[in-house]
Design a protein around this motif. Sequence first.
Motif, PDB file in Angstrom:
ATOM      1  N   VAL A 200       0.983  -1.090  -0.038  1.00 14.33           N
ATOM      2  CA  VAL A 200      -0.051   0.106   0.038  1.00 14.33           C
ATOM      3  C   VAL A 200       0.814   1.165   0.068  1.00 14.33           C
ATOM      4  CG1 VAL A 200      -1.676   1.317   1.170  1.00 14.33           C
ATOM      5  CG2 VAL A 200      -1.768  -1.224   1.216  1.00 14.33           C
ATOM      6  N   ASP A 201       0.636   2.139  -1.094  1.00 14.72           N
ATOM      7  CA  ASP A 201       1.670   3.347  -0.935  1.00 14.72           C
ATOM      8  C   ASP A 201       0.492   4.347  -1.459  1.00 14.72           C
ATOM      9  OD1 ASP A 201       0.921   3.063  -3.850  1.00 14.72           O
ATOM     10  OD2 ASP A 201       2.985   2.559  -4.311  1.00 14.72           O
ATOM     11  N   GLU A 202       0.993   5.676  -1.858  1.00 13.36           N
ATOM     12  CA  GLU A 202       0.221   6.727  -2.242  1.00 13.36           C
ATOM     13  C   GLU A 202      -0.871   6.518  -3.242  1.00 13.36           C
ATOM     14  OE1 GLU A 202       3.621   7.107  -5.165  1.00 13.36           O
ATOM     15  OE2 GLU A 202       3.035   6.638  -2.990  1.00 13.36           O
ATOM     16  N   GLN A 203      -0.664   5.360  -3.944  1.00 14.41           N
ATOM     17  CA  GLN A 203      -1.639   5.201  -5.069  1.00 14.41           C
ATOM     18  C   GLN A 203      -2.712   4.181  -4.604  1.00 14.41           C
ATOM     19  OE1 GLN A 203       0.171   4.139  -9.084  1.00 14.41           O
ATOM     20  NE2 GLN A 203       2.042   4.968  -8.297  1.00 14.41           N
ATOM     21  N   GLY A 204      -2.594   3.642  -3.194  1.00 14.88           N
ATOM     22  CA  GLY A 204      -3.517   2.723  -2.835  1.00 14.88           C
ATOM     23  C   GLY A 204      -3.050   1.159  -2.751  1.00 14.88           C
ATOM     24  N   PRO A 205      -3.888   0.257  -2.729  1.00 18.31           N
ATOM     25  CA  PRO A 205      -3.182  -1.083  -2.659  1.00 18.31           C
ATOM     26  C   PRO A 205      -2.760  -1.538  -4.097  1.00 18.31           C
ATOM     27  CG  PRO A 205      -5.762  -0.829  -1.563  1.00 18.31           C
ATOM     28  CD  PRO A 205      -5.141   0.334  -2.335  1.00 18.31           C
ATOM     29  N   ARG A 206      -1.699  -2.098  -4.088  1.00 16.43           N
ATOM     30  CA  ARG A 206      -0.864  -2.560  -5.269  1.00 16.43           C
ATOM     31  C   ARG A 206      -0.370  -3.874  -5.219  1.00 16.43           C
ATOM     32  NH1 ARG A 206       3.228   1.754  -6.989  1.00 16.43           N
ATOM     33  NH2 ARG A 206       2.810   0.845  -9.063  1.00 16.43           N
ATOM     34  N   GLU A 207      -0.331  -4.617  -6.317  1.00 23.98           N
ATOM     35  CA  GLU A 207       0.417  -6.033  -6.175  1.00 23.98           C
ATOM     36  C   GLU A 207       1.134  -6.492  -7.460  1.00 23.98           C
ATOM     37  OE1 GLU A 207      -2.659  -9.070  -5.379  1.00 23.98           O
ATOM     38  OE2 GLU A 207      -3.364  -9.400  -7.669  1.00 23.98           O
ATOM     39  N   MET A 208       1.923  -7.089  -7.220  1.00 26.95           N
ATOM     40  CA  MET A 208       2.729  -7.813  -8.321  1.00 26.95           C
ATOM     41  C   MET A 208       2.669  -9.304  -8.195  1.00 26.95           C
ATOM     42  SD  MET A 208       6.791  -7.414  -9.111  1.00 26.95           S
ATOM     43  CE  MET A 208       6.704  -5.259  -9.376  1.00 26.95           C
ATOM     44  N   LEU A 209       2.311 -10.045  -9.124  1.00 28.71           N
ATOM     45  CA  LEU A 209       2.183 -11.298  -9.260  1.00 28.71           C
ATOM     46  C   LEU A 209       3.249 -11.937  -9.652  1.00 28.71           C
ATOM     47  CD1 LEU A 209      -1.378 -11.691 -10.552  1.00 28.71           C
ATOM     48  CD2 LEU A 209      -0.646 -11.768  -8.037  1.00 28.71           C
ATOM     49  N   PHE A 210       3.965 -13.031  -9.224  1.00 30.40           N
ATOM     50  CA  PHE A 210       5.263 -13.701  -9.859  1.00 30.40           C
ATOM     51  C   PHE A 210       4.559 -15.044 -10.236  1.00 30.40           C
ATOM     52  CE2 PHE A 210       6.642 -10.829  -6.464  1.00 30.40           C
ATOM     53  CZ  PHE A 210       7.837 -10.445  -7.185  1.00 30.40           C
ATOM     54  N   LEU A 211       4.264 -15.176 -11.650  1.00 31.49           N
ATOM     55  CA  LEU A 211       3.507 -16.130 -12.564  1.00 31.49           C
ATOM     56  C   LEU A 211       4.083 -17.436 -12.373  1.00 31.49           C
ATOM     57  CD1 LEU A 211       2.109 -13.975 -15.091  1.00 31.49           C
ATOM     58  CD2 LEU A 211       1.152 -14.547 -12.830  1.00 31.49           C
ATOM     59  N   VAL A 212       5.108 -17.615 -13.123  1.00 32.86           N
ATOM     60  CA  VAL A 212       5.618 -19.145 -13.518  1.00 32.86           C
ATOM     61  C   VAL A 212       6.877 -18.954 -13.553  1.00 32.86           C
ATOM     62  CG1 VAL A 212       5.705 -20.928 -15.068  1.00 32.86           C
ATOM     63  CG2 VAL A 212       3.652 -19.603 -14.743  1.00 32.86           C
ATOM     64  N   PRO A 213       7.824 -19.620 -12.886  1.00 37.41           N
ATOM     65  CA  PRO A 213       9.402 -19.827 -13.034  1.00 37.41           C
ATOM     66  C   PRO A 213       9.556 -20.443 -14.652  1.00 37.41           C
ATOM     67  CG  PRO A 213       8.626 -20.758 -11.063  1.00 37.41           C
ATOM     68  CD  PRO A 213       7.497 -20.734 -11.810  1.00 37.41           C
ATOM     69  N   ASP A 214      10.598 -19.699 -15.231  1.00 35.58           N
ATOM     70  CA  ASP A 214      10.881 -20.272 -16.558  1.00 35.58           C
ATOM     71  C   ASP A 214      12.470 -20.240 -16.817  1.00 35.58           C
ATOM     72  OD1 ASP A 214       9.701 -20.062 -19.372  1.00 35.58           O
ATOM     73  OD2 ASP A 214      11.531 -19.167 -19.524  1.00 35.58           O
ATOM     74  N   PRO A 215      12.998 -20.882 -17.755  1.00 39.84           N
ATOM     75  CA  PRO A 215      14.397 -21.044 -17.697  1.00 39.84           C
ATOM     76  C   PRO A 215      15.052 -19.510 -18.201  1.00 39.84           C
ATOM     77  CG  PRO A 215      13.553 -22.981 -18.956  1.00 39.84           C
ATOM     78  CD  PRO A 215      12.371 -22.048 -18.457  1.00 39.84           C
ATOM     79  N   LEU A 216      14.128 -18.773 -18.842  1.00 41.97           N
ATOM     80  CA  LEU A 216      14.621 -17.211 -18.949  1.00 41.97           C
ATOM     81  C   LEU A 216      14.426 -16.395 -17.786  1.00 41.97           C
ATOM     82  CD1 LEU A 216      12.343 -16.770 -22.243  1.00 41.97           C
ATOM     83  CD2 LEU A 216      14.914 -17.362 -22.150  1.00 41.97           C
ATOM     84  N   GLY A 217      13.783 -17.003 -16.753  1.00 46.46           N
ATOM     85  CA  GLY A 217      13.735 -16.302 -15.523  1.00 46.46           C
ATOM     86  C   GLY A 217      12.327 -16.207 -14.917  1.00 46.46           C
ATOM     87  N   MET A 218      11.811 -15.323 -14.270  1.00 39.46           N
ATOM     88  CA  MET A 218      10.401 -15.537 -13.493  1.00 39.46           C
ATOM     89  C   MET A 218       9.578 -14.491 -14.333  1.00 39.46           C
ATOM     90  SD  MET A 218       8.429 -16.476 -11.271  1.00 39.46           S
ATOM     91  CE  MET A 218       9.101 -17.308 -10.064  1.00 39.46           C
ATOM     92  N   TYR A 219       8.447 -15.274 -14.591  1.00 36.71           N
ATOM     93  CA  TYR A 219       7.259 -14.195 -15.450  1.00 36.71           C
ATOM     94  C   TYR A 219       6.652 -13.579 -14.307  1.00 36.71           C
ATOM     95  CZ  TYR A 219       7.444 -16.133 -20.074  1.00 36.71           C
ATOM     96  OH  TYR A 219       7.821 -16.274 -21.396  1.00 36.71           O
ATOM     97  N   VAL A 220       6.403 -12.161 -14.434  1.00 37.30           N
ATOM     98  CA  VAL A 220       5.876 -11.575 -13.685  1.00 37.30           C
ATOM     99  C   VAL A 220       4.739 -10.704 -14.213  1.00 37.30           C
ATOM    100  CG1 VAL A 220       7.924 -11.253 -12.243  1.00 37.30           C
ATOM    101  CG2 VAL A 220       7.115  -9.336 -13.793  1.00 37.30           C
ATOM    102  N   LEU A 221       3.638 -10.232 -13.403  1.00 36.70           N
ATOM    103  CA  LEU A 221       2.707  -9.333 -14.069  1.00 36.70           C
ATOM    104  C   LEU A 221       2.667  -8.299 -13.302  1.00 36.70           C
ATOM    105  CD1 LEU A 221       0.027  -8.808 -15.745  1.00 36.70           C
ATOM    106  CD2 LEU A 221      -1.294  -9.913 -13.941  1.00 36.70           C
ATOM    107  N   SER A 222       2.821  -6.966 -13.796  1.00 35.97           N
ATOM    108  CA  SER A 222       3.290  -5.952 -13.084  1.00 35.97           C
ATOM    109  C   SER A 222       1.721  -5.213 -12.548  1.00 35.97           C
ATOM    110  CB  SER A 222       4.068  -4.724 -13.722  1.00 35.97           C
ATOM    111  OG  SER A 222       3.094  -4.166 -14.613  1.00 35.97           O
ATOM    112  N   PRO A 223       2.027  -4.296 -11.564  1.00 30.74           N
ATOM    113  CA  PRO A 223       0.398  -3.687 -10.987  1.00 30.74           C
ATOM    114  C   PRO A 223      -0.065  -2.731 -12.086  1.00 30.74           C
ATOM    115  CG  PRO A 223       2.176  -3.159  -9.414  1.00 30.74           C
ATOM    116  CD  PRO A 223       2.955  -3.787 -10.515  1.00 30.74           C
ATOM    117  N   GLU A 224       0.741  -2.385 -13.202  1.00 29.08           N
ATOM    118  CA  GLU A 224       0.318  -1.781 -14.402  1.00 29.08           C
ATOM    119  C   GLU A 224      -0.585  -2.753 -15.405  1.00 29.08           C
ATOM    120  OE1 GLU A 224       2.602   0.612 -11.819  1.00 29.08           O
ATOM    121  OE2 GLU A 224       3.319  -1.149 -13.067  1.00 29.08           O
ATOM    122  N   GLY A 225      -0.184  -4.112 -15.230  1.00 30.09           N
ATOM    123  CA  GLY A 225      -0.878  -5.186 -16.211  1.00 30.09           C
ATOM    124  C   GLY A 225       0.047  -5.528 -17.196  1.00 30.09           C
TER     125      GLY A 225
END
Length: 421
Positions: A258-283
């Motif tokens: 929670v910051d000045e923009q309100g509640p936000r979240e980052m999803l760490f979706l699936v581990p992959d050989p290229l790294g970790m797939y993430v979904l940012s708060p901005e989509g």
Amino acid sequence: MENKQTRLMTGLALVLLVLVLVIRLVDPPAEDEQDPSSSESVADLIDIQPQDVITLHLVTSEGTLSAERSEAGWVILAPFQARGDDIALDDLVLLVDRLQVEPPLTAADPARYGLDQPQAKLILGRSDGSETVLSVGVDAPVGGKGYLQLNGDDVQVSTTQPRATLTRPFEIYRDRKVTSVAASAVTEMQWTLHGSADPSADSWAVVQRDGHWWMQDGRRAKDGAMNALLGQVGALKFETFGSPTTKSEVPHARLRWVDEQGPREMLFLVPDPLGMYVLSPEGRSGTIGGFDALELAASDVLEDRLAPISPSSLARVTVHWEGSERTWRVEQNAWTVDGQPDPEQGRIPMELATSAMGDRRAPVPSPTVVTAWVELDNGYEVIRVNIGQEVDGGRVVQSTQGEPPYLAPASSLDLVRGALQ
């Protein structure tokens, strides 16, 4: 002998003729044109600043990059839609602003300098509705210079070669930052590792109070670890863009704050050989590296010092143990102990601040008696830890900051007692 000399002179003449032709073909200035390598004074091409530019089109052999400035910064519209890298796109405007040129080559044929089909064309749209068009031709063969036109006017010679910068891949103008977060504005954080065999050990939640981080059950968290985690999140960069080919209904992990923009979240979706797939708060989605550094267990988050206080500006430490007491102070930039010069110059108080540990993991009963205490003061904060009855492995302690009681192990008690000897 005469034949040899004749052949030698003929050969030299041919070499000279070839050199003349090469020079003329590489840079054939007309008699009525000015020499681009002349030492006449140079001048700024144009005065233009990033804040004046609201649209941008960069045309190269790759295609056309189109971007416009929004309230949140640059947005790329083509050939892909993405958040723009504000610094990289503003640097294009600054490149034009910083160009210096020699006097124009009047009546020069643009085609002879690669300007009939420019290597790059940069079109900057200003907020007043006007446009600035920079066309860049080939580089000059000597002198590190280049040929260009501004708004279709006379050919000019720049003192640098902007072609290389303007023909870089469009991908570098995409903003690779995963998200923006200001650590000072965050008031709550929660980390959840889905599918964990021990959620209490692998998941945690903290809140900020009075400038410090606390677990939801009131135990003290590590300020440094929490601030470092937020710094790492703010520094994350996408290494690749796109969604994972294999999707899961439940993400690998989730970070909420929670910051000045309100509640936000980052999803760490699936581990992959290229790294970790993430979904940012901005989509936006893509892969990142260095996920392991973000994956803190509850034990990594819990404060492990007996009396957590910044030792950098420590001004006073008082130790009381069953009737005996000593006080260390900083006076005139030197440590004293009980009013006398400290021969060890603060070794004991610094050791208590940094090396005396407290175990907050296992619950212990509240102290029923208080026969000893340690108080640390760094000039703007005072932390006092009351030391109570003995339990297995040490003694019960409780901070006057209000957190639940915890254990002072035997090694920490030895440090406290040893300070009085």
